[in-house]
Design a protein around this motif. Structure first.
Motif, PDB file in Angstrom:
ATOM      1  N   SER A   6      25.974  24.067  49.961  1.00  0.00           N
ATOM      2  CA  SER A   6      25.623  25.301  50.659  1.00  0.00           C
ATOM      3  C   SER A   6      24.237  25.783  50.218  1.00  0.00           C
ATOM      4  O   SER A   6      23.671  25.294  49.239  1.00  0.00           O
ATOM      5  CB  SER A   6      26.674  26.377  50.372  1.00  0.00           C
ATOM      6  N   MET A   7      23.724  26.754  50.949  1.00  0.00           N
ATOM      7  CA  MET A   7      22.418  27.343  50.656  1.00  0.00           C
ATOM      8  C   MET A   7      22.457  27.931  49.232  1.00  0.00           C
ATOM      9  O   MET A   7      23.407  28.624  48.881  1.00  0.00           O
ATOM     10  CB  MET A   7      22.115  28.443  51.683  1.00  0.00           C
ATOM     11  N   PRO A   8      21.451  27.642  48.413  1.00  0.00           N
ATOM     12  CA  PRO A   8      21.444  28.176  47.046  1.00  0.00           C
ATOM     13  C   PRO A   8      21.299  29.700  47.034  1.00  0.00           C
ATOM     14  O   PRO A   8      20.679  30.279  47.914  1.00  0.00           O
ATOM     15  CB  PRO A   8      20.235  27.509  46.399  1.00  0.00           C
ATOM     16  N   THR A   9      21.895  30.294  46.008  1.00  0.00           N
ATOM     17  CA  THR A   9      21.864  31.759  45.896  1.00  0.00           C
ATOM     18  C   THR A   9      21.287  32.241  44.572  1.00  0.00           C
ATOM     19  O   THR A   9      21.125  33.436  44.375  1.00  0.00           O
ATOM     20  CB  THR A   9      23.281  32.339  46.050  1.00  0.00           C
ATOM     21  N   ARG A  10      21.011  31.321  43.659  1.00  0.00           N
ATOM     22  CA  ARG A  10      20.438  31.728  42.372  1.00  0.00           C
ATOM     23  C   ARG A  10      19.510  30.629  41.857  1.00  0.00           C
ATOM     24  O   ARG A  10      19.553  29.488  42.317  1.00  0.00           O
ATOM     25  CB  ARG A  10      21.518  32.033  41.357  1.00  0.00           C
ATOM     26  N   LEU A  27      13.701  24.401  49.936  1.00  0.00           N
ATOM     27  CA  LEU A  27      12.695  25.463  49.865  1.00  0.00           C
ATOM     28  C   LEU A  27      13.291  26.764  49.335  1.00  0.00           C
ATOM     29  O   LEU A  27      12.645  27.487  48.569  1.00  0.00           O
ATOM     30  CB  LEU A  27      12.039  25.683  51.225  1.00  0.00           C
ATOM     31  N   ARG A  28      14.514  27.048  49.716  1.00  0.00           N
ATOM     32  CA  ARG A  28      15.182  28.251  49.199  1.00  0.00           C
ATOM     33  C   ARG A  28      15.381  28.140  47.685  1.00  0.00           C
ATOM     34  O   ARG A  28      15.164  29.095  46.948  1.00  0.00           O
ATOM     35  CB  ARG A  28      16.517  28.462  49.919  1.00  0.00           C
ATOM     36  N   GLN A  29      15.790  26.957  47.221  1.00  0.00           N
ATOM     37  CA  GLN A  29      15.982  26.759  45.781  1.00  0.00           C
ATOM     38  C   GLN A  29      14.662  26.916  45.044  1.00  0.00           C
ATOM     39  O   GLN A  29      14.596  27.564  43.999  1.00  0.00           O
ATOM     40  CB  GLN A  29      16.590  25.389  45.485  1.00  0.00           C
ATOM     41  N   LEU A  30      13.595  26.350  45.584  1.00  0.00           N
ATOM     42  CA  LEU A  30      12.279  26.497  44.956  1.00  0.00           C
ATOM     43  C   LEU A  30      11.843  27.956  44.925  1.00  0.00           C
ATOM     44  O   LEU A  30      11.287  28.420  43.929  1.00  0.00           O
ATOM     45  CB  LEU A  30      11.244  25.647  45.698  1.00  0.00           C
ATOM     46  N   THR A  31      12.102  28.669  46.007  1.00  0.00           N
ATOM     47  CA  THR A  31      11.755  30.091  46.051  1.00  0.00           C
ATOM     48  C   THR A  31      12.507  30.862  44.980  1.00  0.00           C
ATOM     49  O   THR A  31      11.908  31.661  44.241  1.00  0.00           O
ATOM     50  CB  THR A  31      12.067  30.676  47.452  1.00  0.00           C
ATOM     51  N   LEU A  32      13.794  30.625  44.864  1.00  0.00           N
ATOM     52  CA  LEU A  32      14.593  31.299  43.840  1.00  0.00           C
ATOM     53  C   LEU A  32      14.089  30.951  42.435  1.00  0.00           C
ATOM     54  O   LEU A  32      14.001  31.825  41.558  1.00  0.00           O
ATOM     55  CB  LEU A  32      16.068  30.925  43.979  1.00  0.00           C
ATOM     56  N   ASP A  33      13.753  29.688  42.228  1.00  0.00           N
ATOM     57  CA  ASP A  33      13.268  29.254  40.918  1.00  0.00           C
ATOM     58  C   ASP A  33      11.936  29.905  40.563  1.00  0.00           C
ATOM     59  O   ASP A  33      11.746  30.383  39.441  1.00  0.00           O
ATOM     60  CB  ASP A  33      13.132  27.733  40.878  1.00  0.00           C
ATOM     61  N   VAL A  34      11.021  29.942  41.520  1.00  0.00           N
ATOM     62  CA  VAL A  34       9.704  30.529  41.257  1.00  0.00           C
ATOM     63  C   VAL A  34       9.810  32.044  41.066  1.00  0.00           C
ATOM     64  O   VAL A  34       9.129  32.611  40.211  1.00  0.00           O
ATOM     65  CB  VAL A  34       8.707  30.149  42.372  1.00  0.00           C
TER      66      VAL A  34
END
Length: 189
Positions: free
Chosen positions: A45-49, A151-158
């Motif tokens: 699923s889409m990452p949330t954290r 991209l969502r995971q990278l955004t959350l990480d950054v």
């Protein structure tokens, strides 16, 4: 002459210490490379954290500053924490306070380079998939595509990395190369 020799020793010691901290911080970025495998061709699923590795990126610097805070002047502590997120433009400066800036400054730049490599590989994989029948990785039935998840995971990480930078030094997340890192991911969407 003696003061000059002491400054040279201080400078050399600072450079060596910064290089060791930088190597430890850069090592903690390695799990970034696994983000593609986590989401490509999976039904995750889409990452949330943020990813588990993000709090570890700055841990070597944080540990050093915490352990030696009684022996470091506040301005030197600030300088060392700011240097983590800065660009390589000061590489050849020689004043003691900027030496840490020149060696540990590489973490955000290194993060940027690894994100760029990941995004370039993702783009090549997408182009190759378009040539194949079935086009796996594309969004189906309203689901997020693998690229969107990555991209969502990278955004959350950054974003988490920026929060950690700010905790280390409130000025750090305002530095140009952190903004470039965030913008790079945004532009890849």
């Amino acid at each position: 002459a003696a003061i000059e020799e002491l400054n040279v020793i201080r400078t050399t010691a600072g450079e060596n210490l910064c290089a060791m901290i930088l190597a430890d911080c850069a090592y903690n970025l390695q799990p970034l490379r696994g983000i593609t495998q986590t989401y490509m061709y999976t039904n995750k699923s889409m990452p949330t954290r943020a990813s588990y590795y993000v709090p570890r990126i700055l841990q070597p610097l944080n540990d050093f500053l915490t352990k030696h805070s009684a022996h470091l002047a506040p301005d030197l502590k600030d300088s060392w924490s700011l240097c983590v997120a800065s660009s390589m433009t000061d590489k050849y400066t020689t004043t003691p306070h900027t030496l840490t800036h020149t060696h540990t400054n590489d973490i955000t730049t290194r993060f940027y380079e690894m994100v760029t490599e990941l995004l370039d590989n993702l783009k090549r994989m997408e182009e190759n998939l378009k040539r194949l029948p079935g086009k796996r990785g594309a969004a189906e039935d309203g689901q997020a595509s693998d690229k969107q998840k990555i991209l969502r995971q990278l955004t959350l990480d950054v974003e988490e990395y920026g929060r950690l930078l700010t905790n280390l030094n409130p000025q750090a997340a305002a530095l140009a190369n952190y903004a470039n890192l965030r913008q790079h991911i945004t532009n890849s969407s």
